[in-house]
Design a protein around this motif. Structure first.
Motif, PDB file in Angstrom:
ATOM      1  N   ALA A 155       0.835  -1.210   0.000  1.00  0.00           N
ATOM      2  CA  ALA A 155       0.000   0.000   0.000  1.00  0.00           C
ATOM      3  C   ALA A 155       0.867   1.256   0.000  1.00  0.00           C
ATOM      4  O   ALA A 155       0.522   2.271  -0.617  1.00  0.00           O
ATOM      5  CB  ALA A 155      -0.937  -0.002   1.203  1.00  0.00           C
ATOM      6  N   ARG A 156       2.009   1.192   0.695  1.00  0.00           N
ATOM      7  CA  ARG A 156       2.929   2.327   0.725  1.00  0.00           C
ATOM      8  C   ARG A 156       3.338   2.683  -0.710  1.00  0.00           C
ATOM      9  O   ARG A 156       3.374   3.850  -1.078  1.00  0.00           O
ATOM     10  CB  ARG A 156       4.158   1.929   1.561  1.00  0.00           C
ATOM     11  N   VAL A 157       3.587   1.648  -1.508  1.00  0.00           N
ATOM     12  CA  VAL A 157       4.018   1.850  -2.897  1.00  0.00           C
ATOM     13  C   VAL A 157       2.852   2.283  -3.788  1.00  0.00           C
ATOM     14  O   VAL A 157       2.928   3.275  -4.501  1.00  0.00           O
ATOM     15  CB  VAL A 157       4.637   0.541  -3.447  1.00  0.00           C
ATOM     16  N   ILE A 158       1.756   1.533  -3.737  1.00  0.00           N
ATOM     17  CA  ILE A 158       0.692   1.723  -4.730  1.00  0.00           C
ATOM     18  C   ILE A 158      -0.212   2.917  -4.388  1.00  0.00           C
ATOM     19  O   ILE A 158      -0.733   3.588  -5.265  1.00  0.00           O
ATOM     20  CB  ILE A 158      -0.134   0.417  -4.907  1.00  0.00           C
ATOM     21  N   LEU A 159      -0.429   3.179  -3.083  1.00  0.00           N
ATOM     22  CA  LEU A 159      -1.287   4.301  -2.695  1.00  0.00           C
ATOM     23  C   LEU A 159      -0.471   5.547  -2.362  1.00  0.00           C
ATOM     24  O   LEU A 159      -1.018   6.640  -2.234  1.00  0.00           O
ATOM     25  CB  LEU A 159      -2.154   3.932  -1.477  1.00  0.00           C
ATOM     26  N   GLY A 160       0.834   5.366  -2.165  1.00  0.00           N
ATOM     27  CA  GLY A 160       1.671   6.507  -1.806  1.00  0.00           C
ATOM     28  C   GLY A 160       1.396   7.021  -0.399  1.00  0.00           C
ATOM     29  O   GLY A 160       1.626   8.185  -0.097  1.00  0.00           O
TER      30      GLY A 160
ATOM     31  N   SER B 277      10.599  -0.377  -8.724  1.00  0.00           N
ATOM     32  CA  SER B 277      11.412   0.812  -8.442  1.00  0.00           C
ATOM     33  C   SER B 277      11.466   1.109  -6.941  1.00  0.00           C
ATOM     34  O   SER B 277      12.400   1.738  -6.462  1.00  0.00           O
ATOM     35  CB  SER B 277      10.878   2.020  -9.219  1.00  0.00           C
ATOM     36  N   HIS B 278      10.470   0.638  -6.173  1.00  0.00           N
ATOM     37  CA  HIS B 278      10.477   0.866  -4.724  1.00  0.00           C
ATOM     38  C   HIS B 278      11.134  -0.279  -3.958  1.00  0.00           C
ATOM     39  O   HIS B 278      11.137  -0.295  -2.736  1.00  0.00           O
ATOM     40  CB  HIS B 278       9.063   1.062  -4.185  1.00  0.00           C
TER      41      HIS B 278
END
Lengths: 352, 352
Positions: free
Chosen positions: B173-178, B327-328
């Protein structure tokens, strides 16, 4: 005010509703004009308050209403089992007692759900052949409304429980939806018979033994819930509770979102006004108050749970549900079908 | 067409999509312009067909695209395990193989979900410390979109599985939702910690040991799913699958119903036209194509599942998801957090 007629009377818990006793009295007033062949109404609560409220609406001398006194109320914060022990004179418990003694055929309450389930189970026990009750709300849907059970009376299930739910839900749907042969679906993660967990696979097998008792459609998946595939959806109380609340939440969120988007500029607002009829019709069709009550099916006595925040229309409709169930003699049909289902399942077990 | 760059490349299964290989090529064409810092794309499928299709859109000489040949396709009707054995040269299996060998960092497929899960699990195995993968779609919602897992990779769960889902879902979620500290909720039948079945009670206890690794919000109920209470919803694969599909079905039903009600008379139609902007904005916001892919989190290699019926936008967004995840460096973060969660749970078990 006369003595309640046995079996046809309906006990109404006048306390414990978020909107107060006055709202319950308003619901009864509406019920007297709206529901044909309504039996005696027994209002259970503080006698003096009820007399005053009934007098206000000109019903204090109405022969169709009786007051049964109760001085205590189980609140939403009360712990169910504790409340049952401490508040012996609670309106909810008195109303259940009226059903247990046979003085009333059914009871309606907006009170604490946990307490209602606990007291209903302890005082009334189960219908012959049934292991436990399940909560069976009617869900509004554009094409055909449907009955979902169990919506949360229990938090896990065995196959036999789901079979009983199918039989009880089917009989109930016949009454409440007016469908002759309600289509029964088993909620799963696919429509293929090979999909699902052990509970689903075994329940599916047992439901196929119940031909004639239920019109079994087979496993359904989430996509089918609102697409008029079935009239009765059988699931465990955990899944059912999550589905019920998630759909209610999603519907509310979408409604608010649509409203906020339409209010964003004057042109949209004008458009919204012109197409208002569409929204009104949808609201009417999907109005959750239409089925203001959900029965606890499988108890040896009819208990109807209405939302804590019910308005008088929702409570009136819960009384209507009670009335329909009594006039169709749901109990006898259910007991017979449960006995036959149990017989077939026992026979199947003996064969294996 | 050049040789694929190791680790940053994304394998795209060009076959098995309902809309055909041409739609996948269109998605890749779009991805090249839409996705910043996109790695090498390895299109896996029939080489001659791919060359022809790429030539048509002027990409046959593009350095950013490689073709990896595969002659067979796993269809939606194929049985997963059987297909894996019989169709050794299937595009899906070749794409997974590219991830296993390290030639690609991730793969995207619109093919048979069962086969993708089976082949992904068998060929890639789990991330260190994880017992099994779970499907993690991003659900659109008016306020804040959220990640739901498991949406059906498994049909039952143990507490440790749900804990792993919480950790993996939080990192994803950190990656996809920012979102920096995604709020994690455990889907239950009430927000009180005492409610729910054994799975919920024990999972809740274990999740509270994971402070710092996840931002645990506690149990949530169905009402909270779409009300922006949490960013990650953890549930077993049965409940998750039912919730996902029921919501998708309800949304579609409501959309069609609203449309039919607005089309009922000319005044409503005029109103609908004036407020059209509202509907367009809502459609855009809640567009399921926006997150065209759901990862199988917990595999030792990134597998992104896109809908079988995906159009090129949805497939492009699945490629975008793959690109973001790479990339993350989602893998490293996840492996570290899983190790720490497992350490705390083992410590807790030793204490008891």
């Amino acid at each position: 005010m006369s003595h309640a007629k046995p079996r046809q009377s309906i006990a109404v818990d006048a306390m414990g509703a978020e909107n107060g006793t006055a709202e319950v009295v308003r619901a009864v007033q509406l019920a007297l004009t709206e529901i044909p062949d309504l039996g005696q109404i027994v209002l259970v609560g503080k006698a003096r308050l009820l007399t005053t409220l009934l007098r206000k609406v000109g019903l204090d001398k109405d022969q169709r209403i009786t007051i049964f006194p109760a001085t205590e109320v189980i609140t939403m914060e009360d712990k169910p089992v504790e409340a049952m022990k401490r508040k012996k004179d609670a309106s909810m418990l008195r109303a259940i007692e009226l059903v247990r003694s046979g003085e009333c055929g059914a009871m309606v309450s907006c009170g604490n759900t946990g307490a209602l389930m606990a007291a209903g189970t302890v005082r009334l026990r189960q219908l012959p052949g049934v292991e436990r009750p399940s909560l069976a709300p009617t869900m509004p849907s554009p094409e055909q409304h449907f009955v979902l059970l169990d919506a949360g009376a229990n938090h896990s299930a065995k196959p036999i429980h789901l079979v009983h739910q199918a039989v009880l839900g089917s009989n109930y749907a016949r009454v409440i939806l007016g469908v002759k042969k309600p289509r029964v679906g088993l909620l799963s993660i696919g429509t293929e018979e090979s999909k699902g967990n052990e509970l689903i696979l075994e329940t599916n097998r047992l439901l196929k033994l119940c031909g004639g008792l239920i019109n079994y459609h087979g496993p359904i998946e989430g996509f089918d819930v609102f697409s008029n595939e079935v009239d009765v959806i059988v699931t465990d109380g955990f899944t059912g509770n999550v589905v019920l609340k998630t759909c209610e939440g999603l519907f509310k969120t979408l409604k608010a979102y649509l409203k906020s988007e339409i209010m964003k500029n004057p042109v949209r607002v004008a458009g919204g006004l012109l197409s208002k009829g569409a929204f009104t019709d949808i609201k009417k069709r999907l109005d959750p108050d239409r089925y203001g009550g959900a029965p606890l099916l499988g108890l040896n006595g009819m208990v109807i749970k209405a939302h804590g925040s019910s308005n008088h229309t929702a409570i009136m409709n819960a009384i209507r549900t009670a009335s329909l169930v009594l006039s169709h003699d749901l109990r006898t049909h259910s007991v017979n079908d449960i006995a036959e289902a149990n017989r077939r399942i026992a026979e199947d077990a003996a064969r294996e």
